[in-house]
Scaffold this motif. Structure first.
Motif, short mmCIF file in Angstrom:
data_model
loop_
_atom_site.label_atom_id
_atom_site.label_comp_id
_atom_site.label_asym_id
_atom_site.label_seq_id
_atom_site.Cartn_x
_atom_site.Cartn_y
_atom_site.Cartn_z
N ARG A 32 0.84 -1.21 0.00
CA ARG A 32 0.00 0.00 0.00
C ARG A 32 0.87 1.25 0.00
O ARG A 32 0.63 2.20 -0.77
CB ARG A 32 -0.93 -0.03 1.22
N VAL A 47 -1.04 -1.28 -4.16
CA VAL A 47 -2.41 -1.70 -3.90
C VAL A 47 -3.17 -0.56 -3.24
O VAL A 47 -2.57 0.34 -2.64
CB VAL A 47 -2.47 -2.97 -3.00
N ASP A 48 -4.47 -0.64 -3.35
CA ASP A 48 -5.37 0.35 -2.77
C ASP A 48 -6.28 -0.37 -1.78
O ASP A 48 -6.97 -1.32 -2.15
CB ASP A 48 -6.21 1.00 -3.88
N GLN A 78 -9.89 -0.95 -2.75
CA GLN A 78 -10.28 -1.77 -3.90
C GLN A 78 -11.27 -2.84 -3.48
O GLN A 78 -11.23 -3.36 -2.37
CB GLN A 78 -9.06 -2.38 -4.59
N THR A 137 -14.08 -4.57 0.69
CA THR A 137 -12.85 -3.88 0.35
C THR A 137 -11.65 -4.68 0.85
O THR A 137 -11.76 -5.55 1.73
CB THR A 137 -12.80 -2.48 0.99
N VAL A 184 -4.13 -10.90 -3.59
CA VAL A 184 -3.74 -9.55 -3.99
C VAL A 184 -2.23 -9.34 -3.89
O VAL A 184 -1.59 -8.83 -4.81
CB VAL A 184 -4.48 -8.49 -3.13
#
Length: 267
Positions: free
Chosen positions: A73, A78-79, A82, A110, A133
């Motif tokens: 992050r 990555v968010d 998301q 999320t 992820v």
């Protein structure tokens, strides 16, 4: 959740023979294999028992995911907002926690929600979502960068040793490779874990404990950062016993009492 203060720099480990003897004596009456690491981050007092014994990590692999997702992050990879979809394949790994989360296959959440779920109720389907992820190979690269060599979350059997888990906990506490905000967020979610069996059971009500469990038919693990009477300390207790919490609680209480005794510091 507010995170209590930690030392700006963690004290280097200083072997404490009295603490070592206490741990060995406390566990002597229990069957099975046990490993313990205790490190007082304020004054360095340290003891370890069978710290290189290999165990199945069980849900301790979620600690590696926690650090890796926040590293990614902060790197902009990555968010946390998301949206992820919980598939039937993910849900097949449920051990009863999806109901607690009011989730089922087909639902969306999320990445931040998944992180929270995998720690607070130790949910495995959401942990696998996070794993998808960040990638388990990346997690192991991060472990190696911390000097963790024997523990792997990217091979079958998920081998883990107590010394490595202690290093990983300290890396999370120190915010290794992440921003101060991410360090705070990692500790905050660990402070909220609802599974209180193990280390927290032996501590006074209201004690701040950033905690993670790992339990299976061949594993009872409880690991934590405890804000104790002589400063915060890392404590790792691992065993090959199935869901056996009494020895873990005994060690946790003995260590707390030891640090609460002013005379122990003078030894």
């Amino acid at each position: 959740m507010p995170v209590p203060e930690l030392p700006e720099e963690f004290a280097a480990p200083v072997p404490d023979s009295a603490l070592q003897e206490l741990i060995e004596t406390t566990l002597a009456e229990y069957p099975g294999r046990y490993s313990v690491v205790v490190h007082n981050l304020a004054d360095g007092r340290y003891a370890a028992l069978n710290e290189q014994q290999v165990y199945y990590a069980a849900s301790l692999f979620k600690l590696g995911l926690l650090l890796e997702v926040y590293r990614q992050r902060d790197a902009g990879e990555v968010d946390l907002a998301q949206i992820l979809t919980l598939t039937a394949e993910h849900a097949n790994h449920d051990f009863g926690t999806l109901e607690l989360l009011d989730l089922q296959a087909g639902d969306t959440l999320t990445l931040l929600d998944a992180i929270t779920a995998m720690i607070v109720v130790s949910d495995t389907p959401t942990a696998i979502l996070v794993q998808d992820v960040v990638g388990t190979a990346r997690v192991d690269v991060t472990l190696r960068s911390l000097g963790i060599e024997q523990t792997s979350f990217n091979v079958s059997g998920l081998p883990a040793v107590a010394r490595d888990i202690a290093v990983l906990l300290e890396a999370i506490a120190a915010g290794e490779g992440v921003s101060e905000a991410s360090r705070h967020d990692m500790l905050s979610v660990l402070l909220q874990e609802r599974i209180r069996q193990g280390i927290p059971m032996a501590l006074p009500v209201g004690t701040a404990v950033a905690h993670k469990t790992g339990n299976w038919t061949n594993a009872t693990h409880s690991v934590a950062i405890v804000w104790g009477p002589a400063g915060p300390y890392v404590i790792v207790v691992m065993s090959d016993q199935p869901w056996t919490r009494e020895p873990v609680v005994a060690v946790s209480g003995a260590v707390w009492d030891y640090f609460a005794n002013p005379e122990a510091e003078e030894e």
